[in-house]
Design a protein around this motif. Structure first.
Motif, short mmCIF file in Angstrom:
data_model
loop_
_atom_site.label_atom_id
_atom_site.label_comp_id
_atom_site.label_asym_id
_atom_site.label_seq_id
_atom_site.Cartn_x
_atom_site.Cartn_y
_atom_site.Cartn_z
N HIS A 222 0.60 -1.16 -0.37
CA HIS A 222 0.36 -0.29 0.04
C HIS A 222 1.14 0.65 -0.10
O HIS A 222 0.74 2.76 -0.80
N VAL A 226 0.76 3.71 -3.03
CA VAL A 226 0.17 5.63 -2.63
C VAL A 226 1.86 6.81 -3.36
O VAL A 226 0.79 7.36 -3.60
N ALA A 237 -5.13 12.01 3.83
CA ALA A 237 -5.40 10.78 4.17
C ALA A 237 -4.17 9.82 3.56
O ALA A 237 -3.90 9.89 1.97
N TRP A 238 -3.33 9.34 3.88
CA TRP A 238 -2.25 8.15 2.79
C TRP A 238 -2.71 6.88 2.17
O TRP A 238 -3.16 6.57 0.80
N PHE A 239 -3.90 6.20 3.26
CA PHE A 239 -4.90 5.11 2.83
C PHE A 239 -6.20 5.30 3.37
O PHE A 239 -7.03 5.74 3.59
N SER A 240 -6.70 4.54 1.63
CA SER A 240 -8.30 3.94 2.01
C SER A 240 -9.16 3.10 3.41
O SER A 240 -7.61 2.29 3.88
N PHE A 241 -9.68 3.37 3.50
CA PHE A 241 -10.15 2.67 4.86
C PHE A 241 -10.33 1.33 4.54
O PHE A 241 -9.85 0.15 5.05
N ASP A 242 -10.64 1.18 3.35
CA ASP A 242 -9.84 -0.83 2.51
C ASP A 242 -8.47 -1.03 3.10
O ASP A 242 -8.41 -2.04 3.51
N ALA A 243 -7.72 -0.63 2.69
CA ALA A 243 -6.22 -0.45 2.87
C ALA A 243 -6.43 -0.21 4.47
O ALA A 243 -5.70 -1.49 4.95
N GLN A 244 -6.22 0.28 4.84
CA GLN A 244 -6.43 0.63 6.90
C GLN A 244 -7.28 -1.11 6.90
O GLN A 244 -5.95 -2.05 8.02
N SER A 280 -2.18 6.29 9.41
CA SER A 280 -3.43 5.86 9.83
C SER A 280 -4.43 6.59 10.73
O SER A 280 -5.40 6.33 11.20
#
Length: 325
Positions: A222, A226, A237-244, A280
């Motif tokens: 990830h 990004v 944000a660096w990461f989407s909710f799904d990535a988190q 995150s």
């Protein structure tokens, strides 16, 4: 030395141990000796790894970075012991690290043609020692792991990278640094795609053996995804909710499998998860992983954040009140 969290001592910051993401006292001592130009100190340390590819890959990488600028000293050792696979391997990997040190920035390549030519020549000089090392120890995957970085450094065609990966994986499919190298060859920043890279990471993690830090490929993937599109001016944000959510699941998978002694690359994995959780804003798991680094940071993934990895690591520890004794 233990690591603790104390709000009142926040100003002290972490006691950082630069670029040594391992728990190997003998390697610490050998790295210091090599940096003081005592290249012979590495010989017994490398010889002791012939039956353990994970430790061998880590020590070769660390000692090669310590020996940057001293490849001729290793050549002198080889002149006295030409059948030693450890020395050929060390020479090849050191030449790779020396080449990366002189690699021109992409934006400057148009005006640094000579430096780019010198970089390619230096990188190519690593091939013959690594081939020799592979011939002297045919079952050893570590020369092939180094050749993966050679293929990356020379920006070889995908077919070349695939063939080197095949040779490495058929010898030791779960070798952590080889899987990281493969992940990078599949990343958008190196000519691959996010879909292929993430599929690779997920497949590897699904089959990771107990205790292996390979689940850290998920946050690393990830980060690569990004970073390919992120600029120094990027916000948000660096990461989407799904990535988190996927990173959280991977961390849980690793913690459940951690049985017995720590893997040689555990500290690198803690850096990967700690950085991902920090970005995150998942403070508790971020503290947990950064605490377990013992102040030892790795280049990945902190280099993706811009600037010096050490500064980014310290910044995260400062904000999370993680300090060391």
């Amino acid at each position: 030395m233990g690591v603790i969290e104390v709000d009142r001592a926040r100003a002290r910051g972490p006691r950082v141990i630069p670029d040594r993401p391992w728990a190997d006292i003998m390697l610490d001592e050998a790295v210091l000796a090599v940096q003081r130009r005592n290249v012979e100190a590495a010989i017994p340390l490398l010889a002791a790894t012939r039956g353990d590819p994970e430790v061998r890959a880590l020590r070769v990488e660390a000692l090669s970075r310590a020996a940057i600028g001293m490849s001729r000293g290793i050549e002198s050792l080889i002149a006295r012991d030409q059948s030693n696979p450890d020395l050929w391997l060390w020479l090849g990997r050191t030449r790779i690290e020396e080449a990366f040190e002189i690699k021109p920035e992409v934006k400057a390549r148009a005006v640094q043609a000579r430096r780019l030519e010198a970089y390619h020549s230096a990188m190519e000089s690593a091939r013959q020692p690594l081939v020799t090392a592979a011939g002297l120890m045919p079952a050893d995957p570590v020369p092939w792991e180094s050749m993966l970085w050679l293929a990356v450094g020379l920006e070889r065609p995908r077919s070349d990278k695939d063939s080197v990966w095949y040779e490495c994986a058929r010898r030791w499919p779960t070798l952590y640094p080889a899987n990281v190298a493969r992940l990078i060859t599949l990343s958008p920043g190196w000519g691959g795609t996010a879909t292929e890279m993430l599929e690779f990471a997920r497949t590897v993690v699904a089959h990771a053996p107990e205790g292996s830090p390979l689940p850290a490929l998920i946050p690393l993937a990830h980060f690569e995804n990004v970073a390919a599109d992120r600029t120094p001016m990027s916000r948000g944000a660096w990461f989407s909710f799904d990535a988190q959510r996927e990173i959280v699941a991977a961390a849980g998978q690793w913690s459940q499998r951690r049985i017995g002694p720590a893997h040689p690359r555990s500290i690198e994995a803690h850096n990967a998860f700690g950085a991902a959780f920090f970005l995150s804003d998942l403070r508790r798991p971020a503290r947990g992983h950064l605490t377990r680094t013992g102040g030892r940071f790795s280049r990945l993934p902190w280099s993706h954040l811009g600037g010096e990895p050490e500064n980014q690591f310290q910044r995260a520890c400062h904000k999370l009140n993680v300090i060391t004794n």
